[in-house]
Write a protein that holds these residues in place. Structure first.
Motif, PDB file in Angstrom:
ATOM      1  N   GLY A   9       9.820  20.619  17.534  1.00  0.00           N
ATOM      2  CA  GLY A   9       7.961  19.687  17.634  1.00  0.00           C
ATOM      3  C   GLY A   9       8.345  19.521  19.515  1.00  0.00           C
ATOM      4  O   GLY A   9       9.456  19.188  19.471  1.00  0.00           O
ATOM      5  N   THR A  10       8.136  20.098  20.383  1.00  0.00           N
ATOM      6  CA  THR A  10       7.825  19.878  21.138  1.00  0.00           C
ATOM      7  C   THR A  10       6.178  19.394  22.064  1.00  0.00           C
ATOM      8  O   THR A  10       5.121  19.387  21.373  1.00  0.00           O
ATOM      9  N   SER A  11       5.952  18.526  23.030  1.00  0.00           N
ATOM     10  CA  SER A  11       4.919  18.041  23.375  1.00  0.00           C
ATOM     11  C   SER A  11       5.221  18.159  25.274  1.00  0.00           C
ATOM     12  O   SER A  11       3.760  18.622  25.392  1.00  0.00           O
ATOM     13  N   GLY A  12       5.902  19.068  26.327  1.00  0.00           N
ATOM     14  CA  GLY A  12       5.885  20.037  27.538  1.00  0.00           C
ATOM     15  C   GLY A  12       6.457  21.043  27.316  1.00  0.00           C
ATOM     16  O   GLY A  12       6.127  21.764  27.597  1.00  0.00           O
ATOM     17  N   GLY A  13       6.979  21.320  25.705  1.00  0.00           N
ATOM     18  CA  GLY A  13       7.446  22.889  26.643  1.00  0.00           C
ATOM     19  C   GLY A  13       8.327  22.611  26.383  1.00  0.00           C
ATOM     20  O   GLY A  13       9.378  24.037  25.855  1.00  0.00           O
ATOM     21  N   SER A  14       9.522  21.832  26.562  1.00  0.00           N
ATOM     22  CA  SER A  14      11.014  22.012  26.831  1.00  0.00           C
ATOM     23  C   SER A  14      11.886  22.261  25.500  1.00  0.00           C
ATOM     24  O   SER A  14      12.836  22.650  26.078  1.00  0.00           O
ATOM     25  N   VAL A  15      11.892  21.762  24.751  1.00  0.00           N
ATOM     26  CA  VAL A  15      11.630  22.048  23.292  1.00  0.00           C
ATOM     27  C   VAL A  15      12.218  23.208  22.561  1.00  0.00           C
ATOM     28  O   VAL A  15      13.023  23.919  22.497  1.00  0.00           O
ATOM     29  N   GLU A  16      10.735  23.434  23.072  1.00  0.00           N
ATOM     30  CA  GLU A  16      10.772  25.169  22.756  1.00  0.00           C
ATOM     31  C   GLU A  16      11.388  25.882  23.406  1.00  0.00           C
ATOM     32  O   GLU A  16      11.949  27.316  22.908  1.00  0.00           O
ATOM     33  N   THR A  53      14.064  18.526  18.398  1.00  0.00           N
ATOM     34  CA  THR A  53      13.255  17.595  18.744  1.00  0.00           C
ATOM     35  C   THR A  53      13.576  17.025  20.330  1.00  0.00           C
ATOM     36  O   THR A  53      14.263  17.262  20.404  1.00  0.00           O
ATOM     37  N   SER A  54      12.148  16.372  20.701  1.00  0.00           N
ATOM     38  CA  SER A  54      12.092  14.948  21.837  1.00  0.00           C
ATOM     39  C   SER A  54      11.669  14.143  21.503  1.00  0.00           C
ATOM     40  O   SER A  54      11.212  13.539  20.492  1.00  0.00           O
ATOM     41  N   THR A  55      12.290  12.999  22.605  1.00  0.00           N
ATOM     42  CA  THR A  55      12.045  11.635  22.085  1.00  0.00           C
ATOM     43  C   THR A  55      11.424  11.174  22.501  1.00  0.00           C
ATOM     44  O   THR A  55      10.249  11.276  24.316  1.00  0.00           O
ATOM     45  N   THR A  56      10.299  10.221  22.304  1.00  0.00           N
ATOM     46  CA  THR A  56       8.827   9.650  22.906  1.00  0.00           C
ATOM     47  C   THR A  56       9.004   8.642  22.421  1.00  0.00           C
ATOM     48  O   THR A  56       9.569   7.699  21.853  1.00  0.00           O
ATOM     49  N   GLY A  57       8.102   7.516  23.702  1.00  0.00           N
ATOM     50  CA  GLY A  57       8.161   6.566  23.236  1.00  0.00           C
ATOM     51  C   GLY A  57       8.910   5.855  23.854  1.00  0.00           C
ATOM     52  O   GLY A  57       9.834   5.869  25.162  1.00  0.00           O
ATOM     53  N   LEU A  87      15.840  16.786  22.680  1.00  0.00           N
ATOM     54  CA  LEU A  87      16.013  16.387  24.376  1.00  0.00           C
ATOM     55  C   LEU A  87      15.802  14.626  24.515  1.00  0.00           C
ATOM     56  O   LEU A  87      15.107  13.721  23.653  1.00  0.00           O
ATOM     57  N   GLY A  88      16.373  14.360  25.757  1.00  0.00           N
ATOM     58  CA  GLY A  88      16.148  12.838  25.940  1.00  0.00           C
ATOM     59  C   GLY A  88      15.626  12.707  27.705  1.00  0.00           C
ATOM     60  O   GLY A  88      16.454  13.642  28.291  1.00  0.00           O
ATOM     61  N   ASP A  89      16.300  11.780  27.920  1.00  0.00           N
ATOM     62  CA  ASP A  89      16.273  11.808  29.999  1.00  0.00           C
ATOM     63  C   ASP A  89      17.068  10.305  29.630  1.00  0.00           C
ATOM     64  O   ASP A  89      16.041   9.436  30.027  1.00  0.00           O
ATOM     65  N   SER A  96      17.915   4.160  25.489  1.00  0.00           N
ATOM     66  CA  SER A  96      16.671   4.695  24.351  1.00  0.00           C
ATOM     67  C   SER A  96      17.151   6.068  23.825  1.00  0.00           C
ATOM     68  O   SER A  96      16.653   7.126  23.666  1.00  0.00           O
ATOM     69  N   PHE A  97      18.091   6.909  25.167  1.00  0.00           N
ATOM     70  CA  PHE A  97      18.750   8.556  25.275  1.00  0.00           C
ATOM     71  C   PHE A  97      18.289   9.252  23.819  1.00  0.00           C
ATOM     72  O   PHE A  97      19.909   8.931  23.089  1.00  0.00           O
ATOM     73  N   ALA A  98      17.636   9.855  23.779  1.00  0.00           N
ATOM     74  CA  ALA A  98      17.672  10.843  22.641  1.00  0.00           C
ATOM     75  C   ALA A  98      18.055  10.245  21.811  1.00  0.00           C
ATOM     76  O   ALA A  98      18.177  10.871  20.859  1.00  0.00           O
ATOM     77  N   GLU A 143      17.022  18.073  29.977  1.00  0.00           N
ATOM     78  CA  GLU A 143      16.028  18.969  30.855  1.00  0.00           C
ATOM     79  C   GLU A 143      15.901  18.449  32.198  1.00  0.00           C
ATOM     80  O   GLU A 143      15.102  19.302  32.727  1.00  0.00           O
ATOM     81  N   ASP A 144      16.179  16.976  31.866  1.00  0.00           N
ATOM     82  CA  ASP A 144      15.384  16.077  32.889  1.00  0.00           C
ATOM     83  C   ASP A 144      15.935  16.196  34.051  1.00  0.00           C
ATOM     84  O   ASP A 144      16.213  15.837  35.476  1.00  0.00           O
ATOM     85  N   ASN A 145      17.626  15.433  33.565  1.00  0.00           N
ATOM     86  CA  ASN A 145      18.162  15.445  34.712  1.00  0.00           C
ATOM     87  C   ASN A 145      19.929  16.290  34.818  1.00  0.00           C
ATOM     88  O   ASN A 145      20.377  16.423  35.929  1.00  0.00           O
TER      89      ASN A 145
HETATM   90  C1  FMN Z   1       6.345   9.138  27.391  1.00  0.00           C
HETATM   91  C2  FMN Z   1       7.494   9.885  27.134  1.00  0.00           C
HETATM   92  C3  FMN Z   1       8.398   8.450  26.824  1.00  0.00           C
HETATM   93  C4  FMN Z   1      10.044   8.964  26.290  1.00  0.00           C
HETATM   94  N1  FMN Z   1      11.063   7.961  25.896  1.00  0.00           N
HETATM   95  C5  FMN Z   1      12.528   8.815  25.989  1.00  0.00           C
HETATM   96  C6  FMN Z   1      12.885   8.308  24.854  1.00  0.00           C
HETATM   97  O1  FMN Z   1      12.572   6.800  24.688  1.00  0.00           O
HETATM   98  N2  FMN Z   1      14.597   8.176  25.012  1.00  0.00           N
HETATM   99  C7  FMN Z   1      14.810   9.544  25.975  1.00  0.00           C
HETATM  100  O2  FMN Z   1      16.008   9.986  26.070  1.00  0.00           O
HETATM  101  N3  FMN Z   1      13.737  10.220  26.732  1.00  0.00           N
HETATM  102  C8  FMN Z   1      12.856   9.926  26.523  1.00  0.00           C
HETATM  103  N4  FMN Z   1      11.288  10.733  27.373  1.00  0.00           N
HETATM  104  C9  FMN Z   1      11.733  11.941  27.912  1.00  0.00           C
HETATM  105  C10 FMN Z   1      11.695  13.404  26.810  1.00  0.00           C
HETATM  106  O3  FMN Z   1      12.130  13.138  25.354  1.00  0.00           O
HETATM  107  C11 FMN Z   1      12.133  14.602  27.890  1.00  0.00           C
HETATM  108  O4  FMN Z   1      10.869  14.419  29.196  1.00  0.00           O
HETATM  109  C12 FMN Z   1      11.831  15.739  26.974  1.00  0.00           C
HETATM  110  O5  FMN Z   1      12.672  16.655  27.094  1.00  0.00           O
HETATM  111  C13 FMN Z   1      10.977  16.314  26.476  1.00  0.00           C
HETATM  112  O6  FMN Z   1      10.920  17.306  26.051  1.00  0.00           O
HETATM  113  P1  FMN Z   1       9.318  17.884  25.684  1.00  0.00           P
HETATM  114  O7  FMN Z   1       8.268  18.264  26.568  1.00  0.00           O
HETATM  115  O8  FMN Z   1       9.841  19.701  25.222  1.00  0.00           O
HETATM  116  O9  FMN Z   1       8.984  17.534  24.313  1.00  0.00           O
HETATM  117  C14 FMN Z   1      10.293  10.181  27.239  1.00  0.00           C
HETATM  118  C15 FMN Z   1       9.222  11.232  27.947  1.00  0.00           C
HETATM  119  C16 FMN Z   1       7.843  10.796  27.886  1.00  0.00           C
HETATM  120  C17 FMN Z   1       6.951  11.497  28.732  1.00  0.00           C
END
Ligand code: FMN
Length: 166
Positions: A9-16, A53-57, A87-89, A96-98, A143-145
């Protein structure tokens, strides 16, 4: 049909993009599905399932996975194994990494053997619920850093999975 399915599942393409790298490393032995438009009947018969998956919120699961996880958890997991990459940042979300990895793990750990866990070595972050006693519940990627470390981390992980997927 192969024995291995990668469900991402991907929101911006990185997980894909990472999921496709994982598929390549399995050299033709893994099929790939986006959870946005997959049905349970398509994945029910795979013996080994990789969740991407990626991490959001703040530590939440990627939106499409959020919708699919309740159905996924209802699969008959008899004889199956699951591995998770998340994935996480680690810079912007260092506390809240990953953590999405833990959301998936909590839903399935009492139903299926979760493999592909890696030691918490070489990662820089402040906190994550997805680590227990120095071991992640799956493979964290940034994938961000740390995109320059992804290839090496994936190669090592897929070698590990090839041994655990038996
Ligand atoms: C609104 C938002 C919330 C995020 N929250 C977290 C988080 O809580 N922990 C984390 O490790 N990364 C977090 N991230 C970073 C994403 O997981 C990371 O950029 C990931 O590569 C996105 O992959 P995707 O575009 O394939 O979904 C967040 C990114 C966004 C935009």
């Amino acid at each position: 049909m192969n024995k291995i399915a990668i469900l991402y599942g991907t929101s911006g393409g990185s997980v894909e993009s990472v999921a496709k790298q994982v598929q390549d490393l399995f050299e033709g032995t893994a099929d790939i599905y986006n959870v946005l438009d997959v049905s349970l009947s398509e994945i029910q018969d795979y013996k080994y399932i990789i969740v991407g998956t990626s991490t959001t919120g703040i530590g939440d699961l990627q939106d499409d996975w959020e919708g699919f996880l309740p159905s996924f958890a209802k699969i008959d997991f008899t004889g199956k194994k699951v591995a998770i990459f998340a994935l996480g940042d680690s810079a912007s979300y260092s506390t809240s990494f990953a953590e999405s990895m833990k959301v998936v793990y909590d839903e399935i750990y009492d139903k299926v053997e979760v493999v592909g866990r890696v030691p918490d070595v070489g990662y820089t972050y402040d906190d994550s619920t997805a680590v227990e006693d120095g071991v992640w519940f799956g493979l964290p990627l940034d994938e961000d850093n740390e995109y320059d470390m992804t290839e090496e981390r994936l190669e090592k992980w897929v070698e590990q999975l090839k041994k655990e997927f038996v």
